[in-house]
Scaffold this active site. Structure first.
Site, PDB file in Angstrom:
ATOM      1  N   VAL A  45      47.446  67.525 -44.733  1.00 28.64           N
ATOM      2  CA  VAL A  45      48.811  68.461 -44.440  1.00 28.64           C
ATOM      3  C   VAL A  45      48.348  69.816 -45.035  1.00 28.64           C
ATOM      4  O   VAL A  45      47.156  70.169 -45.847  1.00 28.64           O
ATOM      5  CB  VAL A  45      50.014  68.487 -46.224  1.00 28.64           C
ATOM      6  N   CYS A  46      48.131  70.751 -43.823  1.00 29.06           N
ATOM      7  CA  CYS A  46      48.087  72.081 -44.732  1.00 29.06           C
ATOM      8  C   CYS A  46      46.524  72.333 -44.237  1.00 29.06           C
ATOM      9  O   CYS A  46      45.666  71.686 -43.632  1.00 29.06           O
ATOM     10  CB  CYS A  46      48.383  72.927 -45.763  1.00 29.06           C
ATOM     11  N   THR A  47      45.565  73.303 -45.253  1.00 30.68           N
ATOM     12  CA  THR A  47      44.502  73.107 -45.452  1.00 30.68           C
ATOM     13  C   THR A  47      43.533  71.933 -45.316  1.00 30.68           C
ATOM     14  O   THR A  47      42.474  71.986 -45.760  1.00 30.68           O
ATOM     15  CB  THR A  47      43.764  74.269 -45.940  1.00 30.68           C
ATOM     16  N   THR A  72      46.424  72.838 -38.321  1.00 29.05           N
ATOM     17  CA  THR A  72      46.439  73.282 -39.794  1.00 29.05           C
ATOM     18  C   THR A  72      47.260  74.337 -40.338  1.00 29.05           C
ATOM     19  O   THR A  72      47.619  75.443 -38.676  1.00 29.05           O
ATOM     20  CB  THR A  72      44.982  73.731 -40.574  1.00 29.05           C
TER      21      THR A  72
END
Length: 334
Positions: free
Chosen positions: A109-111, A129
């Site tokens: 998830v995300c970074t 990202t």
């Protein structure tokens, strides 16, 4: 064969708490609605210790990553401001590599993509990202094909997603892959959210990418564009409205929106059309006219370019039905 799907969420200091809460809550609700086999949700940290999220909220310790054994259905690494420290922690990377070898699928998830990339799990893969962090990720890991436009990407058995709220979209996709669309929609309905967004939908809406406040001309023009999508919004018409030349207008849009006037108008019209497609019963041709497109086919191509789906596909996505199975602990739900 195990009677449950083991999901291990990997966290670290300064992680984004929503990246932990969204997937775990959605999977838990899937269990309420009869996911079979159900999800077994675990939190993993180095040493099994509690971690402090970037919001200052402590998340209780879970499994010690170094002692987790057995097969995992899903290994999910969260993101957050602590991603760079996590991606530089060789102890953490070693465990992520080891666990990935015994997982059916791997996700971030995300970074959290920073951790997967540092562990070598994104080599020669396409990944996404958070849009703010994509360029840095691409510079550090040239073997990763970073694309920050879509909200999530699946490459083989590796899933990556954009920032924060896309954790929910990712988890709904996993639930749909495992149990079908009916359960995914029931979970979305319980969470009071729409069915998960198409994977190729752009991360940044024009409405959220406002120009800098100091550039009043561009800001005022875009406000006009959003409110008058059916009118003549050609570069010459916009330049005349602003009292500048077309060349100067183009320079301003390039400097403050990183696009051309024509492209900015097309995005505004596409987003306005998307709202009408989802929230009205108007024919596509009527929506195209209302939103300033020359034809329904022109609007269709704009949808494909912006969202990766046609207007017809977006409209056919059904409303979330009421769940067929009552939650096992329904009395605890407000």
């Amino acid at each position: 064969m195990d009677s449950s799907r083991r999901v291990l969420i990997v966290a670290y200091d300064n992680a984004q708490i929503l990246d932990i809460a969204s997937p775990s809550s959605a999977l838990d609700i899937a269990n309420w609605f009869g996911a079979s086999p159900p999800y077994s949700i675990e939190l993993g940290t180095l040493g099994g210790r509690a971690t402090r999220s970037s919001a200052g909220i402590w998340v209780g310790g879970g499994q010690d990553l170094e002692t987790v054994g057995g097969f995992l259905d899903t290994l999910l690494v969260v993101g957050g401001l602590g991603c760079e420290g996590a991606a530089a922690d060789e102890r953490l990377l070693a465990q992520v590599r080891r666990l990935a070898e015994n997982s059916r699928r791997v996700a971030s998830v995300c970074t959290g993509a920073y951790v997967l990339a540092a562990a070598g799990l994104l080599d020669d893969r396409r990944a996404t990202t958070h849009w703010r962090w994509g360029e840095r990720l691409a510079e550090r890991h040239p073997s990763v094909a970073v694309d920050v436009d879509p909200i999530r990407i699946r490459d083989g058995n590796v899933y990556t997603s954009a920032g924060v709220t896309s954790a929910l979209d990712l988890t709904l996709e996993l639930i749909e892959d495992d149990h079908g669309p009916t359960l995914a929609r029931a979970v979305a309905r319980e969470l009071v959210t729409q069915v998960h967004r198409p994977a190729d939908q752009a991360q940044i809406s024009l409405y959220l990418s406002a120009p800098p406040p100091e550039d009043r001309l561009v800001r005022d023009l875009m406000g006009y564009v959003v409110g008058h999508v059916a009118e003549d919004l050609s570069p010459s018409a916009l330049a005349a409205r602003a009292g500048v030349s077309v060349r100067h207008l183009t320079r301003l849009f390039g400097a403050h929106l990183a696009t051309t006037p024509a492209r900015a108008v097309r995005v505004a019209r596409t987003e306005a059309a998307a709202q009408l497609v989802r929230n009205s019963g108007l024919p596509m041709a009527a929506i195209a006219r209302r939103c300033g497109f020359g034809s329904a086919e022109t609007m269709r191509q704009a949808f494909l370019d912006r969202y990766g789906v046609t207007g017809d596909t977006l409209r056919r996505m059904p409303d979330m039905p009421a769940p067929r199975v009552a939650p096992r602990h329904e009395t605890l739900v407000p």
